[in-house]
Design a protein around this motif. Structure first.
Motif, PDB file in Angstrom:
ATOM      1  N   ASP A   1     -44.547 -27.199 -56.593  1.00 33.28           N
ATOM      2  CA  ASP A   1     -43.599 -28.036 -57.327  1.00 33.28           C
ATOM      3  C   ASP A   1     -42.366 -27.237 -57.738  1.00 33.28           C
ATOM      4  O   ASP A   1     -41.514 -27.723 -58.472  1.00 33.28           O
ATOM      5  CB  ASP A   1     -44.262 -28.668 -58.549  1.00 33.28           C
TER       6      ASP A   1
ATOM      7  N   HIS B   1     -40.098 -32.700 -52.382  1.00 31.61           N
ATOM      8  CA  HIS B   1     -41.520 -33.029 -52.224  1.00 31.61           C
ATOM      9  C   HIS B   1     -41.791 -33.547 -50.819  1.00 31.61           C
ATOM     10  O   HIS B   1     -42.772 -33.169 -50.184  1.00 31.61           O
ATOM     11  CB  HIS B   1     -41.950 -34.048 -53.272  1.00 31.61           C
TER      12      HIS B   1
ATOM     13  N   ASP C   1     -44.266 -31.856 -48.232  1.00 34.27           N
ATOM     14  CA  ASP C   1     -45.376 -32.659 -47.730  1.00 34.27           C
ATOM     15  C   ASP C   1     -45.379 -32.655 -46.198  1.00 34.27           C
ATOM     16  O   ASP C   1     -46.425 -32.498 -45.570  1.00 34.27           O
ATOM     17  CB  ASP C   1     -45.291 -34.082 -48.272  1.00 34.27           C
TER      18      ASP C   1
ATOM     19  N   ASP D   1     -51.160 -32.404 -54.424  1.00 33.35           N
ATOM     20  CA  ASP D   1     -50.193 -31.927 -55.407  1.00 33.35           C
ATOM     21  C   ASP D   1     -50.957 -31.262 -56.540  1.00 33.35           C
ATOM     22  O   ASP D   1     -52.104 -31.627 -56.804  1.00 33.35           O
ATOM     23  CB  ASP D   1     -49.399 -33.095 -56.012  1.00 33.35           C
TER      24      ASP D   1
END
Length: 175
Positions: free
Chosen positions: A40, A90, A94, A122
């Motif tokens: 993150d 993100h 991903d 996550d």
């Protein structure tokens, strides 16, 4: 051994851990669960460059679908958004994580592993690895160690060290 959890992050050490985990799974007939935990943190400079060069069309398309483009050139907008958009960051991570899982799964199959599952999650890497190991009944966790060094590892704490301390099963780290 019935279930081996392999945590992958794309590092050279994780690649070595994949070889070891695949060998153990093949020899024991265990299922191999490949796990990648999405970071993150902000994109590093090298990740940003990779996103701009290799994944820009996909990210530009995602930005256009989301209706956030204010510029005429979707590629320029995607470059701008990558610098500050957590949603695109993100999505990029991903995409990378899923491709990493595909490549690792393919390699494990080629080495003779029969049962393979992949998972992209996550969360905090250490906590997520430990949680998934518990949920999936892992008999062993295999992961690479990034080699932070004694001082940095002591101050920051490494993911592999945290996992080894918290895991409900045997942990193997590979250098």
């Amino acid at each position: 051994m019935r279930h081996i959890l392999l945590a992958l992050d794309g590092s050279d050490q994780a690649e070595k851990a994949l070889d070891l985990a695949s060998d153990l799974a093949r020899k024991s007939g265990a299922e191999l669960l490949l796990l990648h935990v999405l970071s993150d943190k902000q994109l590093s400079e090298s990740e940003r460059r990779m996103a701009e060069v290799e994944y820009l069309d996909e990210l530009a398309s995602a930005a256009d679908i989301a209706g956030v483009l204010k510029e005429r050139d979707p590629r320029a907008a995607a470059q701008r958004l990558l610098r500050g958009s957590s949603a695109l960051t993100h999505r990029f991570r991903d995409t990378l994580g899923r491709r990493l899982m595909e490549m690792a799964s393919r390699k494990a199959k080629q080495s003779g592993v029969g049962a393979i599952q992949t998972l992209v999650e996550d969360g905090d890497p250490a906590e997520t690895i430990v949680r998934v190991a518990g949920e999936r009944g892992a008999d062993m966790i295999v992961m690479g160690t990034r080699g932070l060094g004694a001082a940095k590892g002591l101050l920051m704490g490494s993911v592999s060290h945290k996992v080894a301390q918290l895991a409900p099963c045997t942990c193997v780290t590979v250098k």
